[in-house]
Design a protein around this motif. Structure first.
Motif, mmCIF file in Angstrom:
data_model
loop_
_atom_site.group_PDB
_atom_site.id
_atom_site.type_symbol
_atom_site.label_atom_id
_atom_site.label_comp_id
_atom_site.label_asym_id
_atom_site.label_seq_id
_atom_site.Cartn_x
_atom_site.Cartn_y
_atom_site.Cartn_z
ATOM 1 N N ASP A 68 0.815 -1.223 0.000
ATOM 2 C CA ASP A 68 0.000 0.000 0.000
ATOM 3 C C ASP A 68 0.848 1.272 0.000
ATOM 4 O O ASP A 68 0.323 2.372 -0.024
ATOM 5 N N SER A 72 3.872 -5.298 9.926
ATOM 6 C CA SER A 72 2.737 -4.838 10.726
ATOM 7 C C SER A 72 3.105 -3.509 11.364
ATOM 8 O O SER A 72 4.233 -3.051 11.261
ATOM 9 N N ASP A 83 -2.511 2.731 9.776
ATOM 10 C CA ASP A 83 -3.911 2.361 9.529
ATOM 11 C C ASP A 83 -4.255 0.975 10.078
ATOM 12 O O ASP A 83 -5.362 0.488 9.891
ATOM 13 N N GLN A 126 -3.072 -1.879 9.068
ATOM 14 C CA GLN A 126 -2.921 -2.920 8.040
ATOM 15 C C GLN A 126 -1.711 -3.800 8.338
ATOM 16 O O GLN A 126 -0.667 -3.319 8.753
ATOM 17 N N TRP A 184 0.635 -6.875 6.469
ATOM 18 C CA TRP A 184 0.951 -7.550 5.207
ATOM 19 C C TRP A 184 1.788 -8.784 5.515
ATOM 20 O O TRP A 184 2.778 -8.705 6.242
#
Length: 71
Positions: free
Chosen positions: A16, A51, A55, A57, A59
Motif C-alpha cells: 500500500d 505490521s 492504519d 494494516q 501484510w
C-alpha cells in the motif's frame, strides 16, 4: 545473518506504499531483469510480515518477480 543466504540487506515498502522496513533476515533473489523474489523455503521461513502501519494494516506474503502474493 541467519536465514539470509545472500548476505545482503534490502529495503521493503508495503504494497500500500505506507510501511517501510528492511529485509535483513530474508533471502532476496535479484533476477537478470532487475526484479526480485522472496520465496517460501528459500533458506528460511522466508515470508515477509509487515505490521504496525498507522492504519492497522498487516501484510504477510511472498514476492515473485516483484509481484506480491499474500499468504
Amino acid at each position: 545473518m541467519s536465514g539470509n543466504l545472500t548476505g545482503g540487506v534490502w529495503g521493503f515498502v508495503s504494497p500500500d506504499g505506507i510501511g517501510i522496513s528492511t529485509l535483513a533476515l530474508h533471502t532476496v533473489r535479484e533476477h537478470d531483469d532487475g526484479t526480485i523474489s522472496i520465496r517460501p523455503g528459500d533458506g528460511s521461513s522466508n515470508s515477509v510480515l509487515h505490521s504496525g502501519a498507522p492504519d492497522g494494516q498487516t501484510w504477510h506474503g511472498y514476492v515473485e518477480h516483484n509481484v506480491w502474493t499474500a499468504c
